[in-house]
Structure formats: C-alpha cells, structure tokens
Design a protein around this motif. Structure first.
Motif, short mmCIF file in Angstrom:
data_model
loop_
_atom_site.label_atom_id
_atom_site.label_comp_id
_atom_site.label_asym_id
_atom_site.label_seq_id
_atom_site.Cartn_x
_atom_site.Cartn_y
_atom_site.Cartn_z
N ALA A 51 0.83 -1.21 0.00
CA ALA A 51 0.00 0.00 0.00
C ALA A 51 0.87 1.26 0.00
CB ALA A 51 -0.94 -0.01 1.21
N LYS A 52 1.96 1.25 0.79
CA LYS A 52 2.87 2.40 0.83
C LYS A 52 3.54 2.59 -0.53
CE LYS A 52 3.93 1.98 5.73
NZ LYS A 52 4.95 1.56 6.71
N LEU A 53 3.96 1.48 -1.15
CA LEU A 53 4.61 1.55 -2.45
C LEU A 53 3.65 2.12 -3.50
CD1 LEU A 53 7.06 0.87 -4.27
CD2 LEU A 53 6.02 -1.37 -4.61
N MET A 54 2.41 1.66 -3.49
CA MET A 54 1.43 2.16 -4.45
C MET A 54 1.12 3.64 -4.21
SD MET A 54 1.01 -0.12 -6.59
CE MET A 54 -0.26 0.68 -7.54
N GLU A 55 1.17 4.06 -2.96
CA GLU A 55 0.96 5.46 -2.63
C GLU A 55 2.06 6.32 -3.24
OE1 GLU A 55 0.69 7.24 1.56
OE2 GLU A 55 -0.94 5.78 1.48
N GLN A 56 3.31 5.82 -3.17
CA GLN A 56 4.45 6.55 -3.71
C GLN A 56 4.48 6.49 -5.23
OE1 GLN A 56 7.77 4.70 -1.81
NE2 GLN A 56 7.46 5.75 0.13
N ALA A 57 4.21 5.32 -5.80
CA ALA A 57 4.33 5.12 -7.24
C ALA A 57 3.08 5.56 -8.00
CB ALA A 57 4.63 3.65 -7.54
N GLY A 58 1.99 5.76 -7.32
CA GLY A 58 0.73 6.09 -7.97
C GLY A 58 0.80 7.28 -8.91
N PRO A 59 1.30 8.43 -8.47
CA PRO A 59 1.36 9.59 -9.37
C PRO A 59 2.24 9.33 -10.60
CG PRO A 59 1.62 10.29 -7.10
CD PRO A 59 1.66 8.79 -7.10
N ALA A 60 3.37 8.66 -10.42
CA ALA A 60 4.26 8.37 -11.55
C ALA A 60 3.59 7.42 -12.54
CB ALA A 60 5.58 7.78 -11.06
N LEU A 61 2.88 6.42 -12.03
CA LEU A 61 2.17 5.50 -12.91
C LEU A 61 1.04 6.20 -13.66
CD1 LEU A 61 1.97 2.28 -10.71
CD2 LEU A 61 3.28 2.60 -12.80
N GLN A 62 0.36 7.10 -12.98
CA GLN A 62 -0.72 7.85 -13.63
C GLN A 62 -0.17 8.70 -14.77
OE1 GLN A 62 -3.99 7.53 -13.07
NE2 GLN A 62 -4.36 8.95 -14.73
N GLU A 63 0.96 9.35 -14.52
CA GLU A 63 1.59 10.17 -15.55
C GLU A 63 2.04 9.31 -16.74
OE1 GLU A 63 5.57 12.90 -16.10
OE2 GLU A 63 4.74 12.66 -14.10
N PHE A 64 2.60 8.13 -16.44
CA PHE A 64 3.04 7.22 -17.50
C PHE A 64 1.86 6.79 -18.37
CE2 PHE A 64 3.61 2.87 -19.02
CZ PHE A 64 4.77 3.02 -19.79
N VAL A 65 0.75 6.41 -17.74
CA VAL A 65 -0.43 5.97 -18.49
C VAL A 65 -0.99 7.11 -19.32
CG1 VAL A 65 -2.81 5.20 -18.23
CG2 VAL A 65 -1.01 4.10 -16.92
N THR A 66 -1.01 8.32 -18.77
CA THR A 66 -1.53 9.47 -19.49
C THR A 66 -0.69 9.77 -20.72
OG1 THR A 66 -2.40 10.39 -17.44
CG2 THR A 66 -2.15 11.91 -19.29
N GLU A 67 0.63 9.73 -20.54
CA GLU A 67 1.53 10.09 -21.63
C GLU A 67 1.72 8.97 -22.65
OE1 GLU A 67 6.12 11.52 -21.93
OE2 GLU A 67 4.93 12.32 -20.29
N MET A 68 1.91 7.75 -22.17
CA MET A 68 2.26 6.65 -23.06
C MET A 68 1.06 5.81 -23.50
SD MET A 68 5.44 6.97 -23.60
CE MET A 68 5.81 5.44 -24.40
N GLY A 69 -0.06 5.92 -22.82
CA GLY A 69 -1.22 5.10 -23.12
C GLY A 69 -1.64 5.09 -24.58
N PRO A 70 -1.87 6.27 -25.17
CA PRO A 70 -2.28 6.28 -26.58
C PRO A 70 -1.25 5.67 -27.52
CG PRO A 70 -2.69 8.41 -25.55
CD PRO A 70 -1.91 7.59 -24.58
N LYS A 71 0.04 5.90 -27.23
CA LYS A 71 1.10 5.33 -28.08
C LYS A 71 1.15 3.82 -27.95
CE LYS A 71 3.56 9.61 -27.64
NZ LYS A 71 4.10 10.41 -26.62
N LEU A 72 0.97 3.33 -26.74
CA LEU A 72 0.96 1.88 -26.54
C LEU A 72 -0.25 1.24 -27.23
CD1 LEU A 72 2.09 1.63 -22.81
CD2 LEU A 72 3.37 0.92 -24.82
#
Length: 118
Positions: A51-72
């Motif tokens: 849960a702590k890891l997801m709390e820390q990584a959540g914003p970075a993962l959201q940014e990755f999905v927003t930026e790379m999602g359409p390209k993927l």
C-alpha cells in the motif's frame, strides 16, 4: 415409575439433534479457519508495504499511463501476434529493441515504410 423415566428420556432424545447442530464448526473447518487467520497475519506487513509503495508510485504510474497510453494502444493495434517477437532488450543508451524471432514467418508490409536518412 416407567412414566417418570420415559418423559426425561424422550426429552433428552429430542434435544440431542439440536445440541449436535450447536456444536460449531468441525475440526477441519476450524483448522482451515486458523490457517487462513495465520496467513492473513503473516501477509499483513507485506500488504502494508504494498500500500505504501502504491501510494508513492501512484502519481508516476498515472503520468506514464496518461503520456504513453495512446502510443501503446497504437502499437498494440499494429502487432497481430506477440508470440513472433523476442523479449525486449534495453540498450546502454536507453533504446529498447524488440526483435522478431528467427523462425517467425516473413511479413509483407501493408504500406511501404518511408526511408529515413541517418
């Protein structure tokens, strides 16, 4: 005398099935319950860390999905069979190469890809 003994005996016989139902879980059920309770206690620290890891990584993962999602999604639409490719390789300069397997069939491109001068 027989009637005096018969009434408590009949009462005891009728109440026996009711008492058997109120005994609670069987030994197997109780053992399984204890096993899962122990498992949950053992997993609790790992789940807290996750849960702590997801709390820390959540914003970075959201940014990755927003930026790379359409390209993927575009890449996923173009590749028909992922089993024809080897695992991706990361080069020292950061490039990622995904090679076709040597025994995969030749592909004829739908369109001629433009040539890039290097």
């Amino acid at each position: 005398m027989k009637q005096i003994i018969a009434v408590p005996l009949v009462t005891l016989m009728l109440s026996s099935p009711l008492m058997a139902q109120e005994e609670g879980p069987s030994l197997m059920e109780r053992g399984a319950q204890l096993f899962f309770e122990g498992l949950m206690q053992e997993m609790a620290p790992a789940m807290d860390e996750m849960a702590k890891l997801m709390e820390q990584a959540g914003p970075a993962l959201q940014e990755f999905v927003t930026e790379m999602g359409p390209k993927l999604l575009t890449m996923l639409e173009e590749v028909e069979d992922w089993s024809l490719y080897e695992a991706p390789e990361v080069q020292p300069n950061g490039d990622i190469i995904i090679r076709r397997k040597p025994d995969s069939p030749e592909v004829t491109p739908h369109e001629q890809m433009p040539q890039i001068d290097l």
